[in-house]
Design a protein around this motif. Structure first.
Motif, short mmCIF file in Angstrom:
data_model
loop_
_atom_site.label_atom_id
_atom_site.label_comp_id
_atom_site.label_asym_id
_atom_site.label_seq_id
_atom_site.Cartn_x
_atom_site.Cartn_y
_atom_site.Cartn_z
N UNK A 56 34.16 75.50 66.51
CA UNK A 56 35.47 75.09 67.16
C UNK A 56 35.07 74.24 68.55
N UNK A 57 35.44 72.85 68.36
CA UNK A 57 35.50 72.18 69.42
C UNK A 57 36.73 71.94 70.12
N UNK A 58 36.96 72.48 71.32
CA UNK A 58 38.38 72.53 72.09
C UNK A 58 38.32 71.46 72.92
N UNK A 106 38.65 70.63 64.99
CA UNK A 106 38.77 69.76 66.27
C UNK A 106 40.25 70.32 66.72
N UNK A 107 40.14 71.09 67.79
CA UNK A 107 41.50 71.67 68.45
C UNK A 107 41.83 71.26 69.61
N UNK A 108 43.04 71.03 69.87
CA UNK A 108 43.57 70.80 71.18
C UNK A 108 44.89 70.79 71.36
N UNK A 109 45.47 70.33 72.76
CA UNK A 109 46.93 70.67 72.97
C UNK A 109 47.52 69.27 72.33
N UNK A 110 48.86 68.95 72.44
CA UNK A 110 49.42 67.88 71.80
C UNK A 110 49.34 66.95 73.14
N UNK A 111 48.25 66.08 72.92
CA UNK A 111 47.89 65.15 74.06
C UNK A 111 47.80 63.82 73.48
N UNK A 112 48.92 62.94 74.06
CA UNK A 112 49.36 61.53 73.38
C UNK A 112 47.93 60.70 74.04
N UNK A 113 47.16 61.27 74.84
CA UNK A 113 46.11 60.03 75.03
C UNK A 113 45.43 59.73 74.08
N UNK A 131 30.06 66.65 57.57
CA UNK A 131 30.58 67.90 57.82
C UNK A 131 32.17 67.86 57.23
N UNK A 132 32.49 69.19 56.81
CA UNK A 132 33.98 69.14 56.66
C UNK A 132 34.91 69.18 57.83
N UNK A 133 35.86 68.75 58.01
CA UNK A 133 36.58 68.53 59.41
C UNK A 133 38.08 69.05 59.26
N UNK A 134 38.20 70.08 60.02
CA UNK A 134 39.80 70.68 60.11
C UNK A 134 40.32 70.03 61.50
N UNK A 135 41.41 69.56 61.41
CA UNK A 135 42.10 69.26 62.66
C UNK A 135 43.40 70.26 63.30
N UNK A 136 43.57 70.50 64.32
CA UNK A 136 44.35 71.40 64.75
C UNK A 136 44.97 70.71 66.05
N UNK A 294 31.86 75.92 69.73
CA UNK A 294 30.58 74.92 69.84
C UNK A 294 31.15 74.06 71.05
N UNK A 295 31.95 74.24 71.97
CA UNK A 295 32.32 73.45 73.09
C UNK A 295 31.27 73.75 74.22
N UNK A 296 30.69 73.06 75.02
CA UNK A 296 29.71 73.25 75.94
C UNK A 296 30.26 73.41 77.26
N UNK A 297 29.53 74.09 78.14
CA UNK A 297 29.95 74.06 79.53
C UNK A 297 31.35 74.57 79.95
N UNK A 298 31.77 74.31 80.99
CA UNK A 298 32.83 74.79 81.71
C UNK A 298 34.26 74.69 80.99
N UNK A 299 34.05 73.71 80.04
CA UNK A 299 35.35 73.48 79.19
C UNK A 299 36.06 74.47 78.52
N UNK A 300 35.01 75.38 78.24
CA UNK A 300 35.54 76.91 77.36
C UNK A 300 36.41 77.82 78.29
N UNK A 301 35.88 77.67 79.56
CA UNK A 301 36.67 78.56 80.49
C UNK A 301 38.20 78.05 80.93
N UNK A 302 38.18 76.44 80.73
CA UNK A 302 39.46 76.08 81.00
C UNK A 302 40.42 75.75 79.79
N UNK A 303 40.01 76.21 78.71
CA UNK A 303 40.68 76.36 77.42
C UNK A 303 41.34 77.66 77.43
N UNK A 304 42.24 78.00 78.54
CA UNK A 304 42.44 79.44 78.84
C UNK A 304 44.01 79.39 78.22
#
Ligand code: 5AD
Ligand code: SF4
Ligand code: FES
Length: 348
Positions: A56-58, A106-113, A131-136, A294-304
């Motif tokens: 999972x990549x947030x 690939x998971x994320x908020x609804x981000x129009x960027x 790889x197989x790819x799932x979008x969320x 599989x997200x690295x660093x502080x991002x995990x913490x911020x995906x709160x």
């Protein structure tokens, strides 16, 4: 009780239940062991002892929506916002591949960027890794879903969250239940493997409503279903709610396995966030998938999304070792295949 055991047995062999039967199982806590064991048997018979891992990549915690339960909601000012670059996403996916993951989510908020064109580039770059790819990434137009599919996305996760229309529209202000249903239809029509799911333990959610959720899963014949306990988040309007209904979430999941025997069901992160063995409990009650971060660093913490989310201080390498150990500890193995429904081992 004899009667309830008969109902569980019927579900195990016929994979159908009436709404009343589902309600009767959900209402009684004396048959939980039998229910979980039945779901475990059906899981073993239809999808084997293999557990599929999805990396999972947030990739963005920015969201234009304002769901009352979710920490990524637009009005939450206590969140450190981030967006990953295309290079970072590709880098995390490459590393996930090196850890043996066969699928990236690939998971994320609804981000129009992330416009259609940017997403297409990201999708193509991940698909170039084989790889197989799932979008969320939430609700998009038919044209966008079509373009993502053509760019190579294999699967799409869009939880219905609850099939109770009134509750949904209260919890997700500005969003329409019909649009959500339509999105799921569109995804199916476009040939995605479609994942949906619900939260359990939302304010005013009822056992009747869980029964409707399960029957809806069956009706749309979803390929994947993620069921997680709602965990109240302090930075949201639902801070004071109760939630945390792990047992009920496991029961809804187990009945889902009985009725949709060959689908993919994740042991959800929210379950483990409530109990340190939550994912193993789920894997022994019908689940056959885990989605390590599989997200690295502080991002995990911020995906709160909610408090107590597991793995926020861990590395992808650590999680990979941790989850393999846990899976092996209950006599299960990590799958080497892509893990499409019905064991198609193609990655197209
Ligand atoms: N508790 C549990 N799950 C949550 N989600 C969002 N907020 C919470 C919460 N507070 C779930 C939603 C969403 C998924 C990505 O996370 O079901 O679809
Ligand atoms: Fe956005 Fe999804 Fe959170 Fe709703 S649940 S605020 S759509 S990230
Ligand atoms: Fe992340 Fe166990 S899966 S620490």
């Amino acid at each position: 009780m004899i009667n309830l055991l008969q109902i569980i047995n019927k579900a195990k062999t016929e994979h159908t239940l009436s709404k009343e039967e589902i309600i009767s199982i959900l209402s009684c806590n004396n048959i939980n062991e039998e229910l979980f064991n039945a779901a475990d048997e059906v899981r073993k018979k239809y999808v084997s002892d293999e557990v599929h891992l999805r990396g999972l990549i947030e990739f963005t915690n920015i969201c234009k929506n304002n769901c009352l339960y979710c920490g990524l909601r637009r009005d939450n000012k206590n969140l450190v916002k981030y967006r990953l670059t295309q290079e970072q996403i590709f880098d995390f996916a490459t590393k996930a591949k090196s850890f043996g993951y066969k699928t990236i989510v690939l998971q994320g908020g609804e981000d129009d960027y992330y416009t259609k064109d940017i997403m297409i580039n990201i999708i193509k770059s991940i698909k170039s890794l084989g790889l197989a790819l799932t979008l969320s990434i939430g609700e998009k137009t038919y044209e966008e879903y079509k373009a993502f599919r053509e760019a190579g996305a294999d699967r799409y996760l869009l939880r219905i969250e609850t099939t109770d229309k009134k509750l949904y529209e209260y919890l997700d202000p500005g969003m329409s239940h019909e649009t959500r249903l339509k999105c799921l239809k569109n995804l199916k029509e476009l040939g995605y493997e479609v994942g949906s799911g619900v939260m359990v333990g939302l304010p005013n959610q009822t056992i009747e409503s869980y029964a409707d959720d399960i029957l809806y899963f069956k009706e749309i014949n979803a390929d994947m279903l993620g069921i997680g306990p709602f965990i109240p988040n302090e930075d949201t309007p639902l801070a004071g709610s109760k939630g945390k209904e792990l047992t009920m979430a496991l029961k809804v999941m187990a009945i889902t396995r009985l009725l949709l025997p060959d689908i993919n069901i994740p042991a959800t992160t929210a379950m483990e966030s409530l109990n340190k063995n939550g994912r193993l409990m789920a894997l022994q009650s019908g689940a056959n998938v885990v989605m390590p971060n599989v997200t690295e660093g502080d991002y995990r913490k911020h995906y709160a999304l909610y408090p107590g989310k597991i793995c926020t201080g861990d590395t992808p390498a650590h999680c990979r070792g941790c989850i393999t150990g846990k899976i092996n500890s209950i006599g299960r193995t990590v799958s080497e295949s892509y893990g499409f429904r019905g064991n198609k081992n193609t990655n197209n």
